[in-house]
Enzyme design. Structure first.
Site: not given
Length: 254
Positions: A65, A91, A153, A157
């Site tokens: 992706v 996801n 991360y 997010k």
């Protein structure tokens, strides 16, 4: 509760294990036809076979992706195979650890940019749906720093929260909703916390103790939230960040 999902066409990225797989099969259980992608071709084939065994149409494609042409090929192929797109669940995550430049690049390309690119590619089909729904999987690490070494991360997010909120406002008039689900610590065999349990049991025990419920989430518990937000029962819910963490976070949600 009837969720009104029977016959809907859903795409889920990173859907061959863990939370992504639970979402794909949660949607299938409600009667959705489901397209999945991941990098492991054998896992994609197995997931598609299992979806068909569950009685719905299944479509799968191997895709990284973080590679925009591969991601767009998956979305175009899935729309053709299913006859359109009603639901998009972003996801896939790089799950990178650390604050180095490469960690930030990986998290940016997979966690953030893949979500943006997937939404842009799917929007024409979602608009034609008349009841399009986008669900992005973020994390409580996007709102609180737990010291897990996930600087890259957590940063990406957190960026997802703003992106989806802004997107929701821009596409609302087109009949499309966009929401975020932010899981807390989630345990499944072969996942990150399973690895911690095996390699650092003391850290795993501390993580369990941090949650007043004394346990971690099951992927299906995260999936239930995503499936609800994708459904007609959430028809007036858009631009929200639904935290599913068993009271792990200590801030007041706003």
């Amino acid at each position: 509760m009837e969720l009104g999902l029977k016959g809907k066409r859903a795409l889920v990225t990173g859907a061959t294990k863990g939370i992504g797989r639970a979402i794909a099969f949660g949607l299938a259980a409600e009667g959705c036809n489901v397209a999945v992608c991941a990098r492991d071709a054998a896992a994609v084939r197995a997931a598609v076979a299992a979806l068909k065994e569950a009685g719905v149409e299944g479509f799968g494609m191997t895709a990284n992706v973080g590679n925009r042409p591969e991601l767009e090929a998956f979305i175009t192929g899935a729309a053709a195979a299913l006859g359109g797109i009603d639901i998009l669940v972003c996801n896939a995550s790089a799950l990178v650890d650390g604050a180095g430049e490469q960690a930030f690049r990986d998290a940016f390309e997979v966690d953030l940019l893949h979500t943006r690119n997937a939404c842009e590619a799917a929007l024409p089909w979602l608009e034609r749906s008349g009841a399009g729904a986008i669900v992005s999987i973020s994390s409580i690490s996007g709102s609180e720093d737990y010291g897990f070494g996930y600087a890259a991360y957590g940063t990406m997010k957190a960026a997802l929260l703003f992106y989806i909120k802004s997107l929701a406002r821009h596409v609302a008039a087109k009949g499309i909703r966009a929401n975020v689900v932010s899981p807390g610590t989630t345990f499944f065999e072969g996942g990150v916390w399973d690895q911690v349990k095996q390699e650092n049991p003391d850290s795993f025990a501390r993580a369990l103790a941090d949650n007043p419920m004394g346990r971690m989430a099951r992927p299906e518990e995260i999936a239930d939230a995503a499936v609800f937000l994708a459904s007609a029962r959430a028809s007036f819910i858009s631009g929200v960040n639904l935290v599913v963490d068993g009271t792990l976070t200590i801030r007041v949600q706003n």
